[in-house]
Scaffold this active site. Structure first.
Site, PDB file in Angstrom:
ATOM      1  N   ASN A  11      -6.102 -17.644  52.136  1.00  0.00           N
ATOM      2  CA  ASN A  11      -6.744 -17.355  51.194  1.00  0.00           C
ATOM      3  C   ASN A  11      -5.652 -15.342  51.645  1.00  0.00           C
ATOM      4  O   ASN A  11      -6.244 -14.447  52.575  1.00  0.00           O
ATOM      5  CB  ASN A  11      -8.512 -16.804  51.860  1.00  0.00           C
ATOM      6  CG  ASN A  11      -8.737 -16.235  51.033  1.00  0.00           C
ATOM      7  OD1 ASN A  11      -8.391 -15.130  49.785  1.00  0.00           O
ATOM      8  ND2 ASN A  11     -10.434 -15.886  51.172  1.00  0.00           N
ATOM      9  N   LYS A  13      -6.676 -13.240  48.926  1.00  0.00           N
ATOM     10  CA  LYS A  13      -7.702 -11.952  49.060  1.00  0.00           C
ATOM     11  C   LYS A  13      -6.739 -10.614  48.345  1.00  0.00           C
ATOM     12  O   LYS A  13      -5.897 -10.838  47.530  1.00  0.00           O
ATOM     13  CB  LYS A  13      -7.638 -11.226  50.337  1.00  0.00           C
ATOM     14  CG  LYS A  13      -8.549 -12.157  51.883  1.00  0.00           C
ATOM     15  CD  LYS A  13      -9.571 -11.191  52.869  1.00  0.00           C
ATOM     16  CE  LYS A  13      -9.791 -12.823  53.602  1.00  0.00           C
ATOM     17  NZ  LYS A  13     -10.883 -12.435  54.902  1.00  0.00           N
ATOM     18  N   HIS A  98     -17.222 -16.847  49.134  1.00  0.00           N
ATOM     19  CA  HIS A  98     -16.776 -16.065  50.323  1.00  0.00           C
ATOM     20  C   HIS A  98     -17.847 -15.322  50.829  1.00  0.00           C
ATOM     21  O   HIS A  98     -18.549 -14.587  49.548  1.00  0.00           O
ATOM     22  CB  HIS A  98     -14.918 -15.249  49.999  1.00  0.00           C
ATOM     23  CG  HIS A  98     -14.491 -15.401  50.879  1.00  0.00           C
ATOM     24  ND1 HIS A  98     -14.908 -13.208  51.610  1.00  0.00           N
ATOM     25  CD2 HIS A  98     -13.817 -15.902  51.900  1.00  0.00           C
ATOM     26  CE1 HIS A  98     -13.817 -13.715  52.484  1.00  0.00           C
ATOM     27  NE2 HIS A  98     -13.127 -15.049  52.743  1.00  0.00           N
ATOM     28  N   GLU A 100     -16.880 -11.810  51.971  1.00  0.00           N
ATOM     29  CA  GLU A 100     -16.962 -10.889  51.472  1.00  0.00           C
ATOM     30  C   GLU A 100     -17.246 -10.685  49.270  1.00  0.00           C
ATOM     31  O   GLU A 100     -18.304  -9.514  49.153  1.00  0.00           O
ATOM     32  CB  GLU A 100     -14.717 -10.455  50.950  1.00  0.00           C
ATOM     33  CG  GLU A 100     -14.460 -10.135  52.227  1.00  0.00           C
ATOM     34  CD  GLU A 100     -13.425 -10.890  52.720  1.00  0.00           C
ATOM     35  OE1 GLU A 100     -12.405 -10.319  51.580  1.00  0.00           O
ATOM     36  OE2 GLU A 100     -13.030 -10.821  53.340  1.00  0.00           O
ATOM     37  N   GLU A 170     -17.914 -19.099  58.021  1.00  0.00           N
ATOM     38  CA  GLU A 170     -16.451 -18.220  57.928  1.00  0.00           C
ATOM     39  C   GLU A 170     -18.018 -17.596  58.729  1.00  0.00           C
ATOM     40  O   GLU A 170     -18.152 -16.763  57.334  1.00  0.00           O
ATOM     41  CB  GLU A 170     -15.981 -18.317  56.676  1.00  0.00           C
ATOM     42  CG  GLU A 170     -15.056 -18.766  56.068  1.00  0.00           C
ATOM     43  CD  GLU A 170     -13.865 -17.681  55.449  1.00  0.00           C
ATOM     44  OE1 GLU A 170     -12.648 -17.770  55.948  1.00  0.00           O
ATOM     45  OE2 GLU A 170     -14.297 -17.110  54.791  1.00  0.00           O
ATOM     46  N   GLY A 176     -11.681 -10.963  59.614  1.00  0.00           N
ATOM     47  CA  GLY A 176     -10.490  -9.791  59.492  1.00  0.00           C
ATOM     48  C   GLY A 176     -11.523  -8.679  61.091  1.00  0.00           C
ATOM     49  O   GLY A 176     -10.576  -7.884  60.892  1.00  0.00           O
ATOM     50  N   SER A 215     -10.381 -14.912  61.361  1.00  0.00           N
ATOM     51  CA  SER A 215      -9.655 -14.217  62.634  1.00  0.00           C
ATOM     52  C   SER A 215      -8.337 -15.814  62.958  1.00  0.00           C
ATOM     53  O   SER A 215      -8.436 -16.044  64.884  1.00  0.00           O
ATOM     54  CB  SER A 215      -9.929 -13.613  63.808  1.00  0.00           C
ATOM     55  OG  SER A 215     -10.794 -12.353  63.109  1.00  0.00           O
TER      56      SER A 215
HETATM   57  P1  13P Z   1      -9.265 -13.820  58.735  1.00  0.00           P
HETATM   58  O1  13P Z   1      -8.373 -14.776  58.632  1.00  0.00           O
HETATM   59  O2  13P Z   1      -8.449 -12.482  58.115  1.00  0.00           O
HETATM   60  O3  13P Z   1     -10.369 -13.167  59.595  1.00  0.00           O
HETATM   61  O4  13P Z   1      -9.986 -13.801  57.254  1.00  0.00           O
HETATM   62  C1  13P Z   1     -11.028 -15.072  57.060  1.00  0.00           C
HETATM   63  C2  13P Z   1     -11.002 -15.437  55.141  1.00  0.00           C
HETATM   64  O5  13P Z   1     -12.247 -14.783  54.764  1.00  0.00           O
HETATM   65  C3  13P Z   1     -10.880 -16.431  54.399  1.00  0.00           C
HETATM   66  O6  13P Z   1     -11.033 -16.565  54.142  1.00  0.00           O
END
Ligand code: 13P
Length: 252
Positions: A11, A13, A98, A100, A170, A176, A215
């Site tokens: 992903n 982003k 997601h 976010e 997640e 992150g 992560s």
């Molecule tokens: P990170 O791997 O940067 O923690 O992000 C995970 C994520 O949100 C994947 O959708």
């Protein structure tokens, strides 16, 4: 190889440029062989989907999007991108729900389940993201949160819809942050998610891919991916680095 082929999804982003996307894809293509033991999926930002689709033609890497409009048909929805458009761009998958999108753009369980349904109606496999915040984990609410998020989709789409969907666990506190769920923590929630679907249909539950995100990197991927109910990864930051992402892919 188990019945559940591992899926390693990147992903991206809101990262990258035309140039960096092309470079990343080209490095990944030279590092991936089509042995069928595991699958790689890339979810670039919308503007790079076409570039990615071109570069991935006849390659063993699949394409997905990070979001989809909840409206099934085209129309006056400024800024939205429909499932049909994603399909036209060569997408096979789309991420829905997601954390976010839930936290920053106010997507509710209702919105997420509408997106799930619209995706499937266009022949896209939704990757349904679920997971608890740190506060919820500390309050012992992890299973309640995940149950609520999944139940909404079961209520709207039916449990059979999970025969062509992926669930991504997640934990929000691991995204992150550099904090990762331990393999045991991941396994516990993955197995709980499988049991929720199993209550409805044991066969669908046993075949459903449940992938972990938060992560994930080359140094922790092997341990996480060795857990019985962890069928892959949804990788953010580490998917922007070809070497890192390929190492995670190899670990699957
Ligand atoms: P990170 O791997 O940067 O923690 O992000 C995970 C994520 O949100 C994947 O959708």
């Amino acid at each position: 190889m188990t019945a559940r082929t591992p899926l390693i999804a990147g992903n991206w982003k809101m990262n990258g440029s035309t140039e960096s996307s092309q470079q990343l894809i080209s490095s990944l293509c030279s590092g991936v062989s089509n042995d069928g033991d595991r699958n790689m999926l890339l979810c670039p930002p919308y503007p790079y989907l076409h570039i990615a689709a071109e570069a991935l033609k006849n390659k063993a890497i699949m394409l997905g999007a990070q979001n989809i409009a909840m409206e099934p048909d085209s129309g006056a929805f400024t800024g939205e991108v429909s499932g049909l458009m994603l399909k036209n761009c060569g997408c096979q998958y789309v991420i829905v729900g997601h954390s976010e999108r839930r936290a920053l753009y106010g997507e509710t369980d209702e919105v997420v389940s509408s997106k799930f349904i619209v995706a499937q109606a266009q022949g896209l496999q939704p990757i349904l993201c679920v997971g608890e915040t740190l506060e919820e984990r500390e309050a012992g609410q992890t299973q309640n949160v995940v149950r609520r998020q999944i139940q909404k989709v079961i209520d709207s789409a039916g449990s059979t819809a999970f025969s062509s969907a992926v669930v991504a666990y997640e934990p929000v506190w691991a995204i992150g942050t550099g904090l990762t769920a331990t393999p045991d923590q991941a396994q516990e929630t993955h197995s709980f998610i499988r049991s929720l679907i199993s209550e409805q249909d044991a066969t669908i539950a046993s075949l459903m891919q449940i992938i972990y995100g938060g992560s994930m990197k080359s140094e922790n991927a092997k341990e996480l991916l060795s857990m019985e109910d962890v069928d892959g990864g949804l990788v953010g930051g580490a998917s922007l680095n070809a070497e890192e992402f390929l190492a995670i892919f190899q670990a699957a």
